[in-house]
Design a protein around this motif. Structure first.
Motif, PDB file in Angstrom:
ATOM      1  N   ARG A  48      -9.495   0.070  -8.353  1.00  0.00           N
ATOM      2  CA  ARG A  48     -10.193   1.356  -8.366  1.00  0.00           C
ATOM      3  C   ARG A  48     -11.082   1.476  -9.609  1.00  0.00           C
ATOM      4  N   THR A  49     -10.622   0.867 -10.702  1.00  0.00           N
ATOM      5  CA  THR A  49     -11.350   0.931 -11.977  1.00  0.00           C
ATOM      6  C   THR A  49     -11.604  -0.477 -12.506  1.00  0.00           C
ATOM      7  N   ARG A  50     -12.554  -0.616 -13.380  1.00  0.00           N
ATOM      8  CA  ARG A  50     -12.950  -1.912 -13.910  1.00  0.00           C
ATOM      9  C   ARG A  50     -11.841  -2.548 -14.744  1.00  0.00           C
ATOM     10  N   LEU A  51     -11.611  -3.838 -14.525  1.00  0.00           N
ATOM     11  CA  LEU A  51     -10.627  -4.580 -15.305  1.00  0.00           C
ATOM     12  C   LEU A  51     -11.142  -4.871 -16.705  1.00  0.00           C
ATOM     13  N   THR A  52     -10.216  -5.031 -17.630  1.00  0.00           N
ATOM     14  CA  THR A  52     -10.594  -5.412 -18.996  1.00  0.00           C
ATOM     15  C   THR A  52     -10.501  -6.931 -19.180  1.00  0.00           C
ATOM     16  N   ILE A  62     -14.739  -3.172  -7.163  1.00  0.00           N
ATOM     17  CA  ILE A  62     -14.296  -1.794  -7.306  1.00  0.00           C
ATOM     18  C   ILE A  62     -14.456  -1.097  -5.955  1.00  0.00           C
ATOM     19  N   ILE A  63     -13.359  -0.549  -5.417  1.00  0.00           N
ATOM     20  CA  ILE A  63     -13.426   0.108  -4.117  1.00  0.00           C
ATOM     21  C   ILE A  63     -12.645   1.420  -4.127  1.00  0.00           C
ATOM     22  N   ASP A  64     -12.878   2.219  -3.103  1.00  0.00           N
ATOM     23  CA  ASP A  64     -12.086   3.413  -2.845  1.00  0.00           C
ATOM     24  C   ASP A  64     -11.054   3.024  -1.797  1.00  0.00           C
ATOM     25  N   PHE A  65      -9.805   3.003  -2.178  1.00  0.00           N
ATOM     26  CA  PHE A  65      -8.749   2.530  -1.287  1.00  0.00           C
ATOM     27  C   PHE A  65      -8.587   3.398  -0.042  1.00  0.00           C
ATOM     28  N   TYR A  67     -10.911   4.118   1.939  1.00  0.00           N
ATOM     29  CA  TYR A  67     -11.892   3.693   2.945  1.00  0.00           C
ATOM     30  C   TYR A  67     -11.841   2.175   3.081  1.00  0.00           C
ATOM     31  N   LEU A  68     -10.776   1.678   3.713  1.00  0.00           N
ATOM     32  CA  LEU A  68     -10.558   0.240   3.826  1.00  0.00           C
ATOM     33  C   LEU A  68     -10.956  -0.334   5.181  1.00  0.00           C
ATOM     34  N   GLU A  69     -11.198   0.535   6.154  1.00  0.00           N
ATOM     35  CA  GLU A  69     -11.384   0.070   7.520  1.00  0.00           C
ATOM     36  C   GLU A  69     -12.480  -0.987   7.659  1.00  0.00           C
ATOM     37  N   GLY A  70     -13.584  -0.791   6.989  1.00  0.00           N
ATOM     38  CA  GLY A  70     -14.718  -1.701   7.153  1.00  0.00           C
ATOM     39  C   GLY A  70     -14.756  -2.834   6.149  1.00  0.00           C
ATOM     40  N   MET A  71     -13.730  -2.974   5.339  1.00  0.00           N
ATOM     41  CA  MET A  71     -13.738  -4.005   4.301  1.00  0.00           C
ATOM     42  C   MET A  71     -13.520  -5.397   4.886  1.00  0.00           C
ATOM     43  N   HIS A  72     -14.242  -6.373   4.353  1.00  0.00           N
ATOM     44  CA  HIS A  72     -14.100  -7.771   4.791  1.00  0.00           C
ATOM     45  C   HIS A  72     -13.623  -8.599   3.609  1.00  0.00           C
ATOM     46  N   LEU A  73     -12.494  -9.258   3.773  1.00  0.00           N
ATOM     47  CA  LEU A  73     -11.932 -10.052   2.678  1.00  0.00           C
ATOM     48  C   LEU A  73     -12.660 -11.375   2.478  1.00  0.00           C
ATOM     49  N   GLY A  74     -13.246 -11.921   3.540  1.00  0.00           N
ATOM     50  CA  GLY A  74     -13.920 -13.215   3.425  1.00  0.00           C
ATOM     51  C   GLY A  74     -12.914 -14.352   3.550  1.00  0.00           C
ATOM     52  N   LEU A  75     -13.286 -15.521   3.060  1.00  0.00           N
ATOM     53  CA  LEU A  75     -12.424 -16.699   3.139  1.00  0.00           C
ATOM     54  C   LEU A  75     -11.409 -16.661   1.997  1.00  0.00           C
ATOM     55  N   VAL A  76     -10.200 -16.281   2.336  1.00  0.00           N
ATOM     56  CA  VAL A  76      -9.144 -16.124   1.336  1.00  0.00           C
ATOM     57  C   VAL A  76      -7.892 -16.853   1.798  1.00  0.00           C
ATOM     58  N   ASP A  77      -7.278 -17.585   0.901  1.00  0.00           N
ATOM     59  CA  ASP A  77      -6.022 -18.267   1.220  1.00  0.00           C
ATOM     60  C   ASP A  77      -4.818 -17.356   1.021  1.00  0.00           C
ATOM     61  N   ASP A  78      -4.747 -16.725  -0.155  1.00  0.00           N
ATOM     62  CA  ASP A  78      -3.549 -15.967  -0.517  1.00  0.00           C
ATOM     63  C   ASP A  78      -3.909 -14.563  -1.001  1.00  0.00           C
ATOM     64  N   VAL A  79      -3.209 -13.575  -0.458  1.00  0.00           N
ATOM     65  CA  VAL A  79      -3.357 -12.200  -0.925  1.00  0.00           C
ATOM     66  C   VAL A  79      -2.087 -11.803  -1.663  1.00  0.00           C
ATOM     67  N   TYR A  80      -2.245 -11.384  -2.922  1.00  0.00           N
ATOM     68  CA  TYR A  80      -1.128 -10.939  -3.747  1.00  0.00           C
ATOM     69  C   TYR A  80      -1.175  -9.412  -3.820  1.00  0.00           C
ATOM     70  N   CYS A  81      -0.191  -8.766  -3.234  1.00  0.00           N
ATOM     71  CA  CYS A  81      -0.146  -7.305  -3.236  1.00  0.00           C
ATOM     72  C   CYS A  81       0.828  -6.818  -4.302  1.00  0.00           C
ATOM     73  N   CYS A  82       0.272  -6.285  -5.375  1.00  0.00           N
ATOM     74  CA  CYS A  82       1.085  -5.808  -6.504  1.00  0.00           C
ATOM     75  C   CYS A  82       0.953  -4.291  -6.652  1.00  0.00           C
ATOM     76  N   LEU A  83       0.621  -3.627  -5.556  1.00  0.00           N
ATOM     77  CA  LEU A  83       0.448  -2.182  -5.588  1.00  0.00           C
ATOM     78  C   LEU A  83       1.786  -1.479  -5.773  1.00  0.00           C
TER      79      LEU A  83
END
Length: 232
Positions: A48-52, A62-65, A67-83
């Motif tokens: 949501r905010t810029r990383l240091t 940077i996105i608004d979580f 509004y995720l419906e239209g988001m495209h991840l692209g070619l990704v092997d691994d997604v790490y969810c640390c939310l």
């Protein structure tokens, strides 16, 4: 789920990763761990905010979580969810549920649509959809619903109390961390699973398990298993 086989002498293709919750305690450590690994050529942190943190491999989106419906991840092997958040910080049960349940499920759905190889997520020790404790109940519901999605690969990490330097002060966790640190020497045998674990150790375990790519649909790791993971 698919496997990639390498011919003898062939150079291994580098992986790409997406990190969610990269501004959090564990998320920051996951980003650092991924950036130092030669197995990964690109790391995208969705925040949501810029990383240091700055690194040549790192891309910060940077996105608004909401509004995720239209988001495209692209070619990704691994997604790490640390939310993850707390009831106090979220302000209400509904807001807490959105961060700890709704967002992970939405991102998992995106991962599935984009043929992501693995979805690795932080849950919590005691996660149970029927738990009388709301925090554990929400984490349990998240695990249950993620399993029902039939992802190509799902790895769930259930740490005990997390140790590390947070940007915000959490009084309850601070007291708990001090107690668990002092009592750490006694956490052996059956009690080992309750031992507090450092955020960087959780990050190490997540990356190590992803790299090993077990090709099993669902794996769940206790806090004790996380704590004993070593760097390869």
């Amino acid at each position: 789920m698919y496997k990639i086989k390498w011919k003898a002498g062939e150079k291994m293709r580098q992986r790409t990763a997406v990190v969610l919750g990269a501004t959090g305690l564990v998320g920051q450590e996951v980003v650092k761990e991924l950036c130092r690994r030669e197995e990964y050529s690109e790391v995208t942190a969705i925040t949501r905010t810029r990383l240091t943190i700055n690194h040549q491999k790192l891309i910060n989106k940077i996105i608004d979580f909401d509004y995720l419906e239209g988001m495209h991840l692209g070619l990704v092997d691994d997604v790490y969810c640390c939310l993850g958040t707390t009831m106090k910080k979220a302000g209400s049960k509904a807001a807490f549920r959105k961060v700890d349940l709704d967002y992970p499920l939405q991102f998992a759905s995106l991962a599935k649509k984009n043929n992501v190889r693995q979805f690795l997520v932080i849950s919590a020790m005691g996660a149970d959809p029927s738990s009388p404790f709301y925090y554990n109940k929400v984490k349990g519901l998240m695990e249950e619903q993620l399993k029902e999605m039939n992802l190509a690969g799902l790895q769930i990490f259930r740490p005990s109390l997390l140790l590390g330097d947070r940007e915000e002060f959490r009084f309850g966790e601070s007291i708990g961390a001090k107690v668990m640190t002092l009592a750490g020497w006694a956490m052996v045998g059956p009690l080992r699973t309750y031992k507090a674990v450092r955020a960087e150790q959780v990050a190490l375990a997540m990356v190590e398990k992803a790299i090993k790519d077990p090709h099993e649909n669902v794996l769940v790791y206790s806090s004790a298993e996380i704590e004993k993971t070593e760097r390869s």
